[in-house]
Motif scaffolding. Sequence first.
Motif, PDB file in Angstrom:
ATOM      1  N   PHE A   1       0.856  -1.196   0.000  1.00  0.00           N
ATOM      2  CA  PHE A   1       0.000   0.000   0.000  1.00  0.00           C
ATOM      3  C   PHE A   1       0.890   1.244   0.000  1.00  0.00           C
ATOM      4  O   PHE A   1       1.868   1.324   0.744  1.00  0.00           O
ATOM      5  CB  PHE A   1      -0.875  -0.013   1.261  1.00  0.00           C
TER       6      PHE A   1
ATOM      7  N   ASP B   1       0.939  -8.735  -0.592  1.00  0.00           N
ATOM      8  CA  ASP B   1      -0.422  -8.203  -0.514  1.00  0.00           C
ATOM      9  C   ASP B   1      -0.513  -6.914  -1.321  1.00  0.00           C
ATOM     10  O   ASP B   1       0.118  -5.917  -0.979  1.00  0.00           O
ATOM     11  CB  ASP B   1      -0.778  -7.904   0.953  1.00  0.00           C
TER      12      ASP B   1
ATOM     13  N   SER C   1     -12.392  -7.632   3.247  1.00  0.00           N
ATOM     14  CA  SER C   1     -11.526  -6.742   4.017  1.00  0.00           C
ATOM     15  C   SER C   1     -12.366  -5.575   4.535  1.00  0.00           C
ATOM     16  O   SER C   1     -13.271  -5.098   3.831  1.00  0.00           O
ATOM     17  CB  SER C   1     -10.396  -6.218   3.121  1.00  0.00           C
ATOM     18  N   ASN C   2     -12.056  -5.164   5.733  1.00  0.00           N
ATOM     19  CA  ASN C   2     -12.744  -4.023   6.361  1.00  0.00           C
ATOM     20  C   ASN C   2     -14.240  -4.277   6.569  1.00  0.00           C
ATOM     21  O   ASN C   2     -15.031  -3.335   6.569  1.00  0.00           O
ATOM     22  CB  ASN C   2     -12.528  -2.746   5.541  1.00  0.00           C
TER      23      ASN C   2
ATOM     24  N   GLN D   1      -9.570  -9.224   6.206  1.00  0.00           N
ATOM     25  CA  GLN D   1      -8.378  -8.402   6.455  1.00  0.00           C
ATOM     26  C   GLN D   1      -8.819  -7.115   7.149  1.00  0.00           C
ATOM     27  O   GLN D   1      -9.584  -6.327   6.582  1.00  0.00           O
ATOM     28  CB  GLN D   1      -7.651  -8.088   5.145  1.00  0.00           C
TER      29      GLN D   1
ATOM     30  N   LEU E   1       2.033  -2.530  11.981  1.00  0.00           N
ATOM     31  CA  LEU E   1       3.007  -1.722  12.730  1.00  0.00           C
ATOM     32  C   LEU E   1       2.413  -0.366  13.087  1.00  0.00           C
ATOM     33  O   LEU E   1       3.131   0.564  13.449  1.00  0.00           O
ATOM     34  CB  LEU E   1       4.294  -1.551  11.905  1.00  0.00           C
TER      35      LEU E   1
ATOM     36  N   GLN F   1       0.991   3.668   8.048  1.00  0.00           N
ATOM     37  CA  GLN F   1       1.972   4.624   7.555  1.00  0.00           C
ATOM     38  C   GLN F   1       1.729   5.995   8.172  1.00  0.00           C
ATOM     39  O   GLN F   1       0.598   6.449   8.276  1.00  0.00           O
ATOM     40  CB  GLN F   1       1.919   4.647   6.038  1.00  0.00           C
TER      41      GLN F   1
ATOM     42  N   LYS G   1       4.603  -3.337   5.715  1.00  0.00           N
ATOM     43  CA  LYS G   1       5.166  -2.682   4.518  1.00  0.00           C
ATOM     44  C   LYS G   1       6.422  -1.919   4.928  1.00  0.00           C
ATOM     45  O   LYS G   1       6.452  -1.251   5.965  1.00  0.00           O
ATOM     46  CB  LYS G   1       4.123  -1.722   3.931  1.00  0.00           C
ATOM     47  N   SER G   2       7.447  -2.004   4.128  1.00  0.00           N
ATOM     48  CA  SER G   2       8.586  -1.096   4.261  1.00  0.00           C
ATOM     49  C   SER G   2       9.246  -0.980   2.907  1.00  0.00           C
ATOM     50  O   SER G   2       9.326  -1.956   2.163  1.00  0.00           O
ATOM     51  CB  SER G   2       9.612  -1.597   5.283  1.00  0.00           C
ATOM     52  N   THR G   3       9.734   0.218   2.606  1.00  0.00           N
ATOM     53  CA  THR G   3      10.481   0.370   1.356  1.00  0.00           C
ATOM     54  C   THR G   3      11.976   0.141   1.599  1.00  0.00           C
ATOM     55  O   THR G   3      12.771   0.195   0.671  1.00  0.00           O
ATOM     56  CB  THR G   3      10.266   1.784   0.768  1.00  0.00           C
TER      57      THR G   3
ATOM     58  N   ARG H   1      14.708  -3.056   6.963  1.00  0.00           N
ATOM     59  CA  ARG H   1      13.481  -3.215   7.754  1.00  0.00           C
ATOM     60  C   ARG H   1      12.680  -4.425   7.280  1.00  0.00           C
ATOM     61  O   ARG H   1      12.059  -5.113   8.083  1.00  0.00           O
ATOM     62  CB  ARG H   1      12.620  -1.955   7.666  1.00  0.00           C
TER      63      ARG H   1
ATOM     64  N   ASN I   1      11.596  -7.228   9.836  1.00  0.00           N
ATOM     65  CA  ASN I   1      10.184  -7.580  10.030  1.00  0.00           C
ATOM     66  C   ASN I   1       9.904  -9.068   9.771  1.00  0.00           C
ATOM     67  O   ASN I   1       8.937  -9.616  10.298  1.00  0.00           O
ATOM     68  CB  ASN I   1       9.293  -6.715   9.129  1.00  0.00           C
TER      69      ASN I   1
END
Length: 281
Positions: free
Chosen positions: A20, A43, A134-135, A156, A185, A188, A228-230, A234, A238
């Motif tokens: 995302f 995902d 999801s949601n 999700q 985590l 964002q 998520k991490s770019t 990390r 994770n």
Amino acid sequence: MENLKLSNGVEMPLLGYGVFMVSPEECERCVSDALSVGYRLIDTAQAYYNEEGVGNAWRKSGIKREDLFLVTKVWIANAGEEKAAQSIDESLRKLQTEYIDLLLIHQAYGDVFGSWRAMEKAYRDGKVRAIGVSNFQAGRFFDFAHYVDVKPMVNQLQCNALIQQIGIEPLLAEFGTKMMAWGPLGGQGVDDVIKSEVLGKIGSNYGKSAAQVALRWLTQRGIVAIPKSTHRERMEQNLNVFDFTLSDDDMALIANLNQHDTGTINFGDPQFVKYLIENYG
Ligand SMILES: NC(=O)c1ccc[n+]([C@@H]2O[C@H](COP(=O)([O-])OP(=O)(O)OC[C@H]3O[C@@H](n4cnc5c(N)ncnc54)[C@H](OP(=O)(O)O)[C@@H]3O)[C@@H](O)[C@H]2O)c1
């Protein structure tokens, strides 16, 4: 990597990588890094506009298709039987694969029953190995799961150490639905999980970071986490959460951190619904 068995027997990794807000340009590089450090669940979603980057990264990785678990989601604009069916074929094309491992309805708005019929057909046709939502917060989830033929295999939801989703667990269990955590985590731009003193202190006993404790806590509850991490380091950090087990006392300490059990978004709030439908429907 530990797996979770879905109600139809499909095995899903307990930890994956989410994309995302990873731009289409950056997605291929990020997913290539994630695959090379060992992630095998990715995902994505139609609404992230980066399914092609995921497909490109997988194609170039040399990883066998059966060793990868791809998750994508049908967006509100594609709700309804016909549009959802078309969008599934479009996702398959962008992901460059013959099947999706898990396909979710992204948001509980629009003709979700029509979308589900298309998803059930894709499931029967072998285009999708598992389907879910999801949601879908508790009431919405019950209404939906009660009336559909194939029960959602996954829901999700926003879930982390401060948003624990304890209340919906019995309902999910009633339909054999497993939970998958988005924002594991904290999400964002939100650092209250990563900066939690309690998680940091617990982590110091195991030589782990607060982020690793947050992810271990989810997976120890049997919830799939998709951080998520770019940043490659990390991503590695994770993923490295299966070589320790949180004690019962530590699990209890984390249980006390629950602040917003059902999440920070009220998906039934008319202002929120109006905003989503008017801007994205
Ligand atoms: N179904 C839905 O409606 C929905 C909604 C939101 C998200 N999702 C899915 O869930 C995935 C994860 O959720 P999310 O992306 O919202 O948030 P998240 O994974 O909880 O948190 C991501 C944030 O934490 C930072 N981060 C990652 N690892 C870290 C570490 N070890 N130490 C410190 N900071 C770290 C990242 O920064 P850097 O990138 O700079 O490292 C990023 O800002 C998404 O990517 C998406 O696949 C689904």
